[in-house]
Motif scaffolding. Structure first.
Motif, PDB file in Angstrom:
ATOM      1  N   TRP A 131       0.833  -1.210   0.000  1.00  0.00           N
ATOM      2  CA  TRP A 131       0.000   0.000   0.000  1.00  0.00           C
ATOM      3  C   TRP A 131       0.867   1.260   0.000  1.00  0.00           C
ATOM      4  CZ3 TRP A 131      -4.041   2.962  -0.561  1.00  0.00           C
ATOM      5  CH2 TRP A 131      -4.257   4.072   0.256  1.00  0.00           C
ATOM      6  N   LEU A 132       1.934   1.237   0.775  1.00  0.00           N
ATOM      7  CA  LEU A 132       2.825   2.398   0.829  1.00  0.00           C
ATOM      8  C   LEU A 132       3.509   2.624  -0.517  1.00  0.00           C
ATOM      9  CD1 LEU A 132       4.457   1.945   4.360  1.00  0.00           C
ATOM     10  CD2 LEU A 132       2.749   3.643   3.673  1.00  0.00           C
ATOM     11  N   LEU A 133       3.833   1.547  -1.214  1.00  0.00           N
ATOM     12  CA  LEU A 133       4.441   1.688  -2.529  1.00  0.00           C
ATOM     13  C   LEU A 133       3.440   2.283  -3.515  1.00  0.00           C
ATOM     14  CD1 LEU A 133       6.878   1.212  -4.364  1.00  0.00           C
ATOM     15  CD2 LEU A 133       5.975  -1.090  -4.815  1.00  0.00           C
ATOM     16  N   ARG A 134       2.200   1.798  -3.495  1.00  0.00           N
ATOM     17  CA  ARG A 134       1.178   2.290  -4.418  1.00  0.00           C
ATOM     18  C   ARG A 134       0.774   3.730  -4.123  1.00  0.00           C
ATOM     19  NH1 ARG A 134      -1.406  -2.542  -2.962  1.00  0.00           N
ATOM     20  NH2 ARG A 134      -3.138  -1.398  -1.999  1.00  0.00           N
ATOM     21  N   SER A 135       0.627   4.065  -2.859  1.00  0.00           N
ATOM     22  CA  SER A 135       0.048   5.353  -2.490  1.00  0.00           C
ATOM     23  C   SER A 135       1.081   6.449  -2.264  1.00  0.00           C
ATOM     24  CB  SER A 135      -0.801   5.200  -1.225  1.00  0.00           C
ATOM     25  OG  SER A 135      -0.002   4.789  -0.118  1.00  0.00           O
ATOM     26  N   ARG A 136       2.308   6.081  -1.861  1.00  0.00           N
ATOM     27  CA  ARG A 136       3.305   7.092  -1.516  1.00  0.00           C
ATOM     28  C   ARG A 136       4.667   6.848  -2.158  1.00  0.00           C
ATOM     29  NH1 ARG A 136      -0.287   6.407   2.337  1.00  0.00           N
ATOM     30  NH2 ARG A 136      -0.929   8.097   3.754  1.00  0.00           N
ATOM     31  N   SER A 137       4.759   5.857  -3.007  1.00  0.00           N
ATOM     32  CA  SER A 137       6.022   5.511  -3.686  1.00  0.00           C
ATOM     33  C   SER A 137       7.127   5.194  -2.694  1.00  0.00           C
ATOM     34  CB  SER A 137       6.464   6.656  -4.620  1.00  0.00           C
ATOM     35  OG  SER A 137       5.476   6.911  -5.597  1.00  0.00           O
ATOM     36  N   MET A 138       6.755   4.613  -1.550  1.00  0.00           N
ATOM     37  CA  MET A 138       7.722   4.221  -0.531  1.00  0.00           C
ATOM     38  C   MET A 138       8.112   2.760  -0.735  1.00  0.00           C
ATOM     39  SD  MET A 138       6.216   5.904   2.986  1.00  0.00           S
ATOM     40  CE  MET A 138       7.365   4.964   4.007  1.00  0.00           C
ATOM     41  N   HIS A 160      -5.673  -5.895   0.293  1.00  0.00           N
ATOM     42  CA  HIS A 160      -5.333  -6.849  -0.761  1.00  0.00           C
ATOM     43  C   HIS A 160      -6.302  -6.745  -1.941  1.00  0.00           C
ATOM     44  CE1 HIS A 160      -3.706 -10.474  -2.575  1.00  0.00           C
ATOM     45  NE2 HIS A 160      -4.939 -10.954  -2.687  1.00  0.00           N
ATOM     46  N   MET A 161      -7.577  -6.509  -1.656  1.00  0.00           N
ATOM     47  CA  MET A 161      -8.607  -6.429  -2.704  1.00  0.00           C
ATOM     48  C   MET A 161      -8.630  -5.055  -3.380  1.00  0.00           C
ATOM     49  SD  MET A 161     -11.570  -8.305  -0.427  1.00  0.00           S
ATOM     50  CE  MET A 161     -12.897  -7.952  -1.570  1.00  0.00           C
ATOM     51  N   PRO A 194      -0.906  14.376  -6.415  1.00  0.00           N
ATOM     52  CA  PRO A 194      -0.719  13.146  -5.643  1.00  0.00           C
ATOM     53  C   PRO A 194      -0.210  13.445  -4.237  1.00  0.00           C
ATOM     54  CG  PRO A 194       1.092  13.461  -7.183  1.00  0.00           C
ATOM     55  CD  PRO A 194       0.081  14.524  -7.491  1.00  0.00           C
ATOM     56  N   PRO A 195      -0.299  12.477  -3.326  1.00  0.00           N
ATOM     57  CA  PRO A 195       0.236  12.670  -1.969  1.00  0.00           C
ATOM     58  C   PRO A 195       1.709  13.067  -1.995  1.00  0.00           C
ATOM     59  CG  PRO A 195      -1.085  10.676  -2.078  1.00  0.00           C
ATOM     60  CD  PRO A 195      -0.939  11.166  -3.485  1.00  0.00           C
ATOM     61  N   VAL A 196       2.103  13.864  -1.023  1.00  0.00           N
ATOM     62  CA  VAL A 196       3.482  14.334  -0.924  1.00  0.00           C
ATOM     63  C   VAL A 196       4.385  13.181  -0.488  1.00  0.00           C
ATOM     64  CG1 VAL A 196       5.018  15.929   0.288  1.00  0.00           C
ATOM     65  CG2 VAL A 196       2.712  16.667  -0.388  1.00  0.00           C
ATOM     66  N   SER A 197       5.551  13.069  -1.096  1.00  0.00           N
ATOM     67  CA  SER A 197       6.501  12.022  -0.720  1.00  0.00           C
ATOM     68  C   SER A 197       6.993  12.247   0.705  1.00  0.00           C
ATOM     69  CB  SER A 197       7.695  12.001  -1.672  1.00  0.00           C
ATOM     70  OG  SER A 197       7.281  11.725  -2.992  1.00  0.00           O
ATOM     71  N   PRO A 198       7.131  11.200   1.487  1.00  0.00           N
ATOM     72  CA  PRO A 198       7.604  11.357   2.862  1.00  0.00           C
ATOM     73  C   PRO A 198       9.111  11.560   2.931  1.00  0.00           C
ATOM     74  CG  PRO A 198       7.168   9.054   2.387  1.00  0.00           C
ATOM     75  CD  PRO A 198       6.732   9.813   1.179  1.00  0.00           C
ATOM     76  N   ASP A 225       2.718  10.773   9.445  1.00  0.00           N
ATOM     77  CA  ASP A 225       1.986  11.018   8.199  1.00  0.00           C
ATOM     78  C   ASP A 225       0.525  10.640   8.445  1.00  0.00           C
ATOM     79  OD1 ASP A 225       1.230  11.502   5.639  1.00  0.00           O
ATOM     80  OD2 ASP A 225       2.389   9.889   4.726  1.00  0.00           O
ATOM     81  N   TYR A 226      -0.229  11.585   8.993  1.00  0.00           N
ATOM     82  CA  TYR A 226      -1.553  11.249   9.514  1.00  0.00           C
ATOM     83  C   TYR A 226      -2.679  11.363   8.490  1.00  0.00           C
ATOM     84  CZ  TYR A 226      -2.076  16.319   9.835  1.00  0.00           C
ATOM     85  OH  TYR A 226      -2.145  17.657   9.539  1.00  0.00           O
ATOM     86  N   ASP A 227      -2.511  12.143   7.399  1.00  0.00           N
ATOM     87  CA  ASP A 227      -3.619  12.255   6.436  1.00  0.00           C
ATOM     88  C   ASP A 227      -3.180  12.693   5.041  1.00  0.00           C
ATOM     89  OD1 ASP A 227      -3.046  14.938   6.681  1.00  0.00           O
ATOM     90  OD2 ASP A 227      -5.044  15.554   7.334  1.00  0.00           O
ATOM     91  N   SER A 228      -1.948  12.385   4.650  1.00  0.00           N
ATOM     92  CA  SER A 228      -1.437  12.917   3.385  1.00  0.00           C
ATOM     93  C   SER A 228      -2.125  12.321   2.161  1.00  0.00           C
ATOM     94  CB  SER A 228       0.074  12.684   3.278  1.00  0.00           C
ATOM     95  OG  SER A 228       0.357  11.312   3.071  1.00  0.00           O
ATOM     96  N   GLU A 229      -2.864  11.209   2.322  1.00  0.00           N
ATOM     97  CA  GLU A 229      -3.560  10.638   1.169  1.00  0.00           C
ATOM     98  C   GLU A 229      -4.687  11.526   0.670  1.00  0.00           C
ATOM     99  OE1 GLU A 229      -4.570   7.765   4.546  1.00  0.00           O
ATOM    100  OE2 GLU A 229      -3.294   9.514   4.311  1.00  0.00           O
ATOM    101  N   PHE A 230      -5.158  12.444   1.534  1.00  0.00           N
ATOM    102  CA  PHE A 230      -6.237  13.338   1.142  1.00  0.00           C
ATOM    103  C   PHE A 230      -5.655  14.695   0.717  1.00  0.00           C
ATOM    104  CE2 PHE A 230      -8.558  10.601   4.317  1.00  0.00           C
ATOM    105  CZ  PHE A 230      -9.144   9.811   3.347  1.00  0.00           C
ATOM    106  N   ARG A 231      -5.079  14.689  -0.483  1.00  0.00           N
ATOM    107  CA  ARG A 231      -4.531  15.906  -1.071  1.00  0.00           C
ATOM    108  C   ARG A 231      -5.293  16.183  -2.359  1.00  0.00           C
ATOM    109  NH1 ARG A 231       0.175  17.779  -4.111  1.00  0.00           N
ATOM    110  NH2 ARG A 231       0.742  19.810  -3.270  1.00  0.00           N
TER     111      ARG A 231
END
Length: 462
Positions: free
Chosen positions: A154-161, A349-350, A283-287, A273-279
């Motif tokens: 999830w972190l890779l998909r959403s934040r490129s981590m 996963h889904m 896209p979300p800011v990289s951590p 990083d409490y709510d960066s997905e809601f930008r």
């Protein structure tokens, strides 16, 4: 008899009623030590109960050491049981009930009406049916390993981590993570550096332990790293992707400066990083973690993404801290509830998380537009927005005004719940011209009417 009144329709058995009544009188000194109790036959006759019932009550007293008994002699009260009790304080008179909250701008509240409850219920039910007996045992302080793997994806998909699942540790929310980290990272004579303003939770955790604090001033770009004295620091807590509460994004230059200080002085950066997905403008800011993970502890939570009652968060820990974490977590609460972890694993996963976040980002973005339009239509140019276009709240600067606790109290009496930025400042002497408005949980109509009510309230006080 003996002050015992039996209630035959009570849920407590008659034997336990007799036991509790005698126990209370013994502890109060109404039956003295060494005093003989009546025989079971005599007490049963006096109470109108069976002898077996009284025998059962006496057995309870004997088992717990309230009486002593010898064959052929009456049961007597044991020594040293009289307790001197203080009278309970008289409760203070109830305060007058407050007016109902009509316009609630509390922060950190997601729109729970949009959460896919039916799907979640199905996932929890499936987890209860599918988990093995072994998985229902104690799982240890790391957490449910399949969930750690899904969080890494999830972190890779959403934040490129790029994160290894072995470095992901499940927590009971971000607050529990901070409790553990503060004790793990503390060094004698070294301070924790926090943003000012910042969330009072982390400040309280540190202050309650008596650990020293150092403050990082915050401007419109987040924490001012130049105010940090790197020497004698054990950890720096920052919210770089959406500074709480002012909303700034920490620029790359400041991030690099902070990482250099951490390396030079050997301290850790706690990245919340409490709510960066809601930008809403990209896209979300990289951590910070993506720049250099060696001195960064990344803390995440699902409370605002899904629902606050889901007490599941996570940390991405450097290898050298993992042994200390496992030890501390093992003797705090060991693990999170397995059913919720398993359900969340499937939700990730889904790709239901991806779809939910995408949908909520659109919904919150529309609400944000309604809020900004309402502010412009009522307050005009006298109000300025602080921070990036993200999150579930706005920091607003009202030029030429100052707000204090009395303002919040008066707003509450008028049915408006609102927050001051000063309540997040340790000295309460900065940002007196700013208010915080949470909006994620409100409908468009509630936002519009709430802003109009706030405008009229402020206009009346002008």
């Amino acid at each position: 008899m003996w002050g015992i009144e039996l209630r035959y329709k009570a849920e407590v058995s008659l034997a336990r009623q007799i036991f509790l009544s005698l126990k209370q009188r013994i502890l109060a000194g109404e039956i003295s030590q060494g005093e003989a109790l009546p025989s079971t036959r005599e007490l049963a006759k006096g109470l109108g109960a069976s002898r077996n019932t009284v025998c059962e009550a006496y057995d309870m007293l004997l088992t717990e050491g309230f009486i002593v008994s010898h064959q052929g002699a009456p049961s007597r009260v044991a020594a040293g049981l009289h307790l001197t009790t203080k009278k309970a304080p008289v409760p203070a008179a109830r305060k007058q009930e407050q007016a109902p909250i009509l316009w609630d701008f509390k922060t950190g509240q997601p729109d729970l009406s949009q959460f896919p409850r039916q799907l979640w219920s199905q996932l929890v039910h499936a987890a209860a049916n599918n988990l093995t007996t072994q998985q229902l045992e104690y799982s240890g302080p790391k957490g449910y390993e399949p969930l750690c793997e899904e969080i890494a994806h999830w972190l890779l998909r959403s934040r490129s981590m790029e994160v290894k699942s072995e470095d992901v540790y499940i927590t009971s929310g971000a607050t529990a993570a901070l409790h553990l980290l503060v004790d793990i990272l503390n060094k004698a004579g070294h301070a924790f550096a926090l943003e000012s303003p910042s969330h009072p939770g982390i400040r309280t955790v540190i202050a309650d332990r008596g650990y020293p604090l150092q403050w990082l001033l915050v401007d419109e770009q987040g924490a001012d790293i130049s105010t940090l004295q790197g020497k004698d620091i054990c950890a720096v807590y920052v919210t770089p992707s959406h500074q709480f509460p002012l909303g700034g994004i920490l620029p790359a230059g400041r991030r690099a400066a902070l990482l250099r200080l951490a390396s030079e002085h050997d301290f850790y950066i706690i990245e919340d990083d409490y709510d960066s997905e809601f930008r809403y403008t990209g896209p979300p800011v990289s951590p910070i973690y993506s720049m250099d993970s060696s001195h960064v502890i990344y803390v995440g939570t699902f409370s605002k993404t899904l629902f606050p009652a889901l007490r599941i968060g996570f940390v991405v820990l450097p290898k050298q801290l993992q042994k200390s974490w496992r030890h501390s977590r093992n003797y705090m609460d060991v693990q999170n509830p397995i059913l919720e972890q398993a359900a969340l694993t499937q939700f990730l996963h889904m790709r239901k998380m991806d779809k939910h976040v995408q949908r909520m980002r659109r919904i919150y973005g529309e609400k944000r537009k309604v809020l900004l339009n309402s502010l412009e239509n009522t307050f005009g140019a006298s109000v300025q927005q602080w921070g990036d276009a993200s999150g579930l709240h706005l920091a607003l600067c009202f030029q030429g005004m100052e707000f204090g606790k009395q303002f919040v109290h008066d707003c509450r009496d008028a049915g408006i719940r609102i927050s001051l930025v000063t309540q997040y400042c340790p000295m309460n002497d900065h940002h007196k011209d700013k208010l915080l408005l949470g909006y994620g949980h409100l409908s468009h109509i509630q936002i519009q009417k709430g802003i109009q009510a706030l405008y009229e309230f402020i206009a009346e006080r002008a």
